[in-house]
Design an enzyme around this catalytic site. Structure first.
Site, PDB file in Angstrom:
ATOM      1  N   SER B  41       0.820  -1.205   0.000  1.00  0.00           N
ATOM      2  CA  SER B  41       0.000   0.000   0.000  1.00  0.00           C
ATOM      3  C   SER B  41       0.862   1.267   0.000  1.00  0.00           C
ATOM      4  O   SER B  41       0.369   2.359  -0.217  1.00  0.00           O
ATOM      5  CB  SER B  41      -0.932   0.008   1.212  1.00  0.00           C
ATOM      6  OG  SER B  41      -0.183   0.162   2.391  1.00  0.00           O
ATOM      7  N   HIS B  42       2.162   1.143   0.290  1.00  0.00           N
ATOM      8  CA  HIS B  42       3.050   2.302   0.257  1.00  0.00           C
ATOM      9  C   HIS B  42       4.133   2.158  -0.807  1.00  0.00           C
ATOM     10  O   HIS B  42       5.152   2.825  -0.757  1.00  0.00           O
ATOM     11  CB  HIS B  42       3.703   2.532   1.628  1.00  0.00           C
ATOM     12  CG  HIS B  42       2.774   3.182   2.598  1.00  0.00           C
ATOM     13  ND1 HIS B  42       1.833   2.478   3.299  1.00  0.00           N
ATOM     14  CD2 HIS B  42       2.610   4.470   2.958  1.00  0.00           C
ATOM     15  CE1 HIS B  42       1.146   3.302   4.073  1.00  0.00           C
ATOM     16  NE2 HIS B  42       1.589   4.513   3.886  1.00  0.00           N
ATOM     17  N   HIS B 114       1.839  15.215   2.286  1.00  0.00           N
ATOM     18  CA  HIS B 114       2.236  13.888   2.758  1.00  0.00           C
ATOM     19  C   HIS B 114       1.460  12.803   2.051  1.00  0.00           C
ATOM     20  O   HIS B 114       0.247  12.750   2.145  1.00  0.00           O
ATOM     21  CB  HIS B 114       1.928  13.757   4.256  1.00  0.00           C
ATOM     22  CG  HIS B 114       3.017  14.277   5.119  1.00  0.00           C
ATOM     23  ND1 HIS B 114       2.964  15.502   5.730  1.00  0.00           N
ATOM     24  CD2 HIS B 114       4.208  13.744   5.475  1.00  0.00           C
ATOM     25  CE1 HIS B 114       4.077  15.703   6.426  1.00  0.00           C
ATOM     26  NE2 HIS B 114       4.843  14.651   6.290  1.00  0.00           N
ATOM     27  N   PHE B 115       2.145  11.904   1.357  1.00  0.00           N
ATOM     28  CA  PHE B 115       1.407  10.780   0.753  1.00  0.00           C
ATOM     29  C   PHE B 115       2.023   9.461   1.180  1.00  0.00           C
ATOM     30  O   PHE B 115       1.607   8.415   0.711  1.00  0.00           O
ATOM     31  CB  PHE B 115       1.417  10.894  -0.768  1.00  0.00           C
ATOM     32  CG  PHE B 115       2.727  10.483  -1.346  1.00  0.00           C
ATOM     33  CD1 PHE B 115       2.919   9.176  -1.794  1.00  0.00           C
ATOM     34  CD2 PHE B 115       3.780  11.367  -1.397  1.00  0.00           C
ATOM     35  CE1 PHE B 115       4.150   8.792  -2.289  1.00  0.00           C
ATOM     36  CE2 PHE B 115       5.006  10.978  -1.887  1.00  0.00           C
ATOM     37  CZ  PHE B 115       5.192   9.687  -2.337  1.00  0.00           C
ATOM     38  N   ALA B 117       4.573   6.936   4.176  1.00  0.00           N
ATOM     39  CA  ALA B 117       4.853   6.605   5.568  1.00  0.00           C
ATOM     40  C   ALA B 117       6.030   7.441   6.071  1.00  0.00           C
ATOM     41  O   ALA B 117       6.750   8.060   5.293  1.00  0.00           O
ATOM     42  CB  ALA B 117       5.181   5.123   5.673  1.00  0.00           C
ATOM     43  N   LEU B 118       6.202   7.460   7.393  1.00  0.00           N
ATOM     44  CA  LEU B 118       7.303   8.215   7.993  1.00  0.00           C
ATOM     45  C   LEU B 118       8.574   7.382   8.159  1.00  0.00           C
ATOM     46  O   LEU B 118       9.643   7.936   8.387  1.00  0.00           O
ATOM     47  CB  LEU B 118       6.878   8.743   9.368  1.00  0.00           C
ATOM     48  CG  LEU B 118       5.770   9.791   9.397  1.00  0.00           C
ATOM     49  CD1 LEU B 118       5.423  10.149  10.841  1.00  0.00           C
ATOM     50  CD2 LEU B 118       6.186  11.044   8.633  1.00  0.00           C
ATOM     51  N   GLU B 182      -6.788   0.407   4.834  1.00  0.00           N
ATOM     52  CA  GLU B 182      -7.373  -0.891   5.196  1.00  0.00           C
ATOM     53  C   GLU B 182      -8.894  -0.860   5.050  1.00  0.00           C
ATOM     54  O   GLU B 182      -9.514  -1.802   4.558  1.00  0.00           O
ATOM     55  CB  GLU B 182      -6.983  -1.187   6.655  1.00  0.00           C
ATOM     56  CG  GLU B 182      -7.190  -2.610   7.097  1.00  0.00           C
ATOM     57  CD  GLU B 182      -6.305  -3.575   6.327  1.00  0.00           C
ATOM     58  OE1 GLU B 182      -6.784  -4.650   6.009  1.00  0.00           O
ATOM     59  OE2 GLU B 182      -5.135  -3.211   6.031  1.00  0.00           O
ATOM     60  N   HIS B 223      -8.604   5.428  25.258  1.00  0.00           N
ATOM     61  CA  HIS B 223      -8.253   6.820  25.604  1.00  0.00           C
ATOM     62  C   HIS B 223      -6.748   7.068  25.519  1.00  0.00           C
ATOM     63  O   HIS B 223      -6.312   8.196  25.337  1.00  0.00           O
ATOM     64  CB  HIS B 223      -8.791   7.171  26.997  1.00  0.00           C
ATOM     65  CG  HIS B 223      -8.046   6.503  28.109  1.00  0.00           C
ATOM     66  ND1 HIS B 223      -8.301   5.219  28.516  1.00  0.00           N
ATOM     67  CD2 HIS B 223      -7.018   6.933  28.886  1.00  0.00           C
ATOM     68  CE1 HIS B 223      -7.475   4.890  29.505  1.00  0.00           C
ATOM     69  NE2 HIS B 223      -6.697   5.911  29.739  1.00  0.00           N
ATOM     70  N   LYS B 224      -5.934   6.021  25.604  1.00  0.00           N
ATOM     71  CA  LYS B 224      -4.483   6.226  25.505  1.00  0.00           C
ATOM     72  C   LYS B 224      -4.082   6.575  24.073  1.00  0.00           C
ATOM     73  O   LYS B 224      -3.322   7.516  23.840  1.00  0.00           O
ATOM     74  CB  LYS B 224      -3.734   4.975  25.994  1.00  0.00           C
ATOM     75  CG  LYS B 224      -3.945   4.692  27.474  1.00  0.00           C
ATOM     76  CD  LYS B 224      -3.162   3.472  27.953  1.00  0.00           C
ATOM     77  CE  LYS B 224      -3.446   3.201  29.434  1.00  0.00           C
ATOM     78  NZ  LYS B 224      -2.650   2.074  29.970  1.00  0.00           N
ATOM     79  N   LEU B 299      10.268  -8.028  16.419  1.00  0.00           N
ATOM     80  CA  LEU B 299      10.519  -6.587  16.482  1.00  0.00           C
ATOM     81  C   LEU B 299       9.683  -5.922  15.392  1.00  0.00           C
ATOM     82  O   LEU B 299       9.432  -6.525  14.342  1.00  0.00           O
ATOM     83  CB  LEU B 299      12.001  -6.289  16.280  1.00  0.00           C
ATOM     84  CG  LEU B 299      12.936  -6.850  17.354  1.00  0.00           C
ATOM     85  CD1 LEU B 299      14.367  -6.380  17.093  1.00  0.00           C
ATOM     86  CD2 LEU B 299      12.493  -6.416  18.751  1.00  0.00           C
ATOM     87  N   ARG B 303       9.533  -7.720   9.689  1.00  0.00           N
ATOM     88  CA  ARG B 303       8.916  -8.187   8.443  1.00  0.00           C
ATOM     89  C   ARG B 303       9.381  -7.364   7.246  1.00  0.00           C
ATOM     90  O   ARG B 303       9.633  -7.901   6.174  1.00  0.00           O
ATOM     91  CB  ARG B 303       7.390  -8.093   8.548  1.00  0.00           C
ATOM     92  CG  ARG B 303       6.764  -9.442   8.838  1.00  0.00           C
ATOM     93  CD  ARG B 303       5.272  -9.380   8.755  1.00  0.00           C
ATOM     94  NE  ARG B 303       4.708  -9.377  10.094  1.00  0.00           N
ATOM     95  CZ  ARG B 303       3.453  -9.727  10.358  1.00  0.00           C
ATOM     96  NH1 ARG B 303       2.635 -10.058   9.387  1.00  0.00           N
ATOM     97  NH2 ARG B 303       3.010  -9.726  11.586  1.00  0.00           N
TER      98      ARG B 303
END
Lengths: 333, 333
Positions: B41-42, B114-115, B117-118, B182, B223-224, B299, B303
């Site tokens: 997707s990226h 922004h299109f 991921a970071l 998604e 809430h986190k 981690l 992947r």
């Protein structure tokens, strides 16, 4: 009990336990703040926790914290194994000065004992006008997502944002699924816990509170919470030359004391990026807060601030049994 | 297709759409990195997304980013409404220099689109030996915990930690319950979504993907996660003088383009706090990674790195339909 009375009691207890004057004062403020804000588990009750760590020799009663400047925008306070509050109080003005001078700054507290929440520190710096992020590991009680054995501490993340003319926007939460104290409360009450909270020591999901305490807690939010727990562990452990949660638990030597180690606080001066536009930017932030509250959702700190307003007027209620336990701390000395 | 072939195709498509040479190169690198690392997707798919924003006039094809130094430890790159990759590439060396000089530094990218991921940015800075945190708002699609109407963007948090002799520890996740893509995939496939993903435009829980896209997504972790989404919104919006997710969606004027606004990157040089002890601290971190992996947990970046190793040897497979859609972008110009 008025807040002044609680403060006096806390100082009396902490001094009787052996804490030096400035050390007792700094710790008492945190305990008063917790009780004042309605966080029963972080209020007067914590006197028992603090005194436990003093009596077991986890914490040094009369430490001599020292400030270092390892780099222009960094401060380090070596806490000499006192409670974190004393080291924080010493470093706070320098962190503020550095954040204003450089735009961003970070402070490491090293060799400190943690028995309290991070929000009092984050709130203090936000009151100084800074945007603040604070992180600390604890004892290794929490399994990574996909595992069942403890690696992380409850590893809280706290954040503060200044709001003109009112209390800052503050949150402070554990990256574990629940606070450890919550599981302990269930154990004492003989209640079962949801299986989503943790594993027994064989790595099996369990609803037995005692088994989770002897096994492993889970992180909140699946693999995302687990990733954040790892970040806290790395940034407030190895990055500042201090203990990981596994090392802290090892250093405890089964004495059951509070976590020993470090804390990392990052502070940003809004005027750094914004120059003369700080006021306008804070108004944009207020618009966001309003968009949250207008739909009936609560800001993270709102319950605490409501409790605070009540406590400042009416004082706080300490349960008789807890009060008796606290008084016993005085007798035992 | 080899990675070199994909890079050449991406550059051809982006130039044909009007992007200047350096702009096309920077964006192509990110697209190749996504496909290489198995993030379909990226990857190549994002060429369609990027070209869409170019054609709709959301992004400037030939921007002139400018660097400013608003404070000693701060960098700002004004992106002139190009894609974030170009502004990042320009600012990166200065951010590295400042982090090493001051111990900690921050870079704001302003006025960028922004299109992607970071993680490519976070990974690049971790490869430079820094510890990195990156945040960006997006479009207001996500409701706060306790609410049902959009305030936040999908507001990702990305983190990087250098590992000697191997790829950095990197995570990058949306603070929304799932990625927006998604939900779009579910809509296209005519599949229902879990009710925990979002609300319809009346604020009711729904399993209809289309209704969630027109209503509000939820944050991850209750809430986190909601608190973290607010933090991202504040720090990478008002704090750097740029748009919130609500303002970005408004600026889009229903054109369906990528989010416009800012990004905040905080970088810490491990040598700041650690001096000559960096190697030892990185070994402590490795011990933590091992304690995670030894129990079969993964981690966050594992992947992606496994996919990367495969792609570097074997190249990547672009589905024929996607390849045809990409080729069509060339014809249409």
């Amino acid at each position: 009990m008025s807040l002044a009375e609680l403060r006096a009691l806390a100082i009396r207890v902490l001094r009787a336990a052996g804490l030096a004057g400035d050390h007792a004062d700094a710790v008492a403020e945190t305990i008063v703040a917790g009780e004042r804000d309605g966080c029963a588990s972080h209020g007067a009750y914590r006197l028992l926790v603090a005194v436990n760590s003093i009596r077991k020799g986890i914490v040094s009663p009369d430490p001599t914290p020292r400030i270092e400047e390892p780099a222009p925008a960094l401060i380090r306070v070596r806490g000499d194994f006192g409670f974190a509050q004393l080291a924080f109080a010493l470093g706070r003005p320098r962190l503020v000065t550095k954040a204003r001078r450089y735009g961003i700054a970070a402070m490491a507290l090293n060799d400190v004992v943690h028995f309290a929440a991070l929000w009092p520190e984050v709130e203090a710096l936000a009151e100084d006008g800074l945007v603040v992020l604070a992180l600390t590991p604890s004892h290794a009680w929490v399994a990574p997502a996909g595992g069942t054995r403890p690696v992380f501490g409850t590893n809280p993340i706290a954040f503060g944002w200044p709001r003109p003319g009112r209390e800052p926007f503050v949150f402070d939460f554990a990256t574990s699924a629940v606070a450890r104290g919550e599981i302990e409360l269930h154990r004492r009450a003989g209640k079962s816990v949801p299986e989503s909270w943790g594993f027994d020591s064989q790595g099996r999901p369990t609803s037995d509170a005692e088994a989770v305490l002897n096994g492993a807690m889970r992180t909140f939010g699946g693999h995302k919470g687990s990733a954040l727990a790892a970040m806290v562990e790395l940034m407030a452990g190895p990055l500042i030359g201090d203990l990981t949660s596994r090392q802290s638990l090892e250093a405890d030597q089964a004495r059951g004391g509070s976590p020993i180690g470090g804390e990392l606080i990052i502070a940003i001066d809004p005027a750094g990026f914004l120059g003369g536009s700080v006021a306008g930017a804070l108004i944009e932030a207020e618009a966001m807060f309003e968009a949250i509250e207008v739909q009936g959702a609560r800001l993270p700190s709102s319950r605490r601030y409501a409790a605070r307003a009540r406590s400042l007027k009416e004082g706080v209620v300490i349960p008789a049994a807890l009060h008796a336990d606290i008084e016993k701390l005085l007798e035992a000395e």
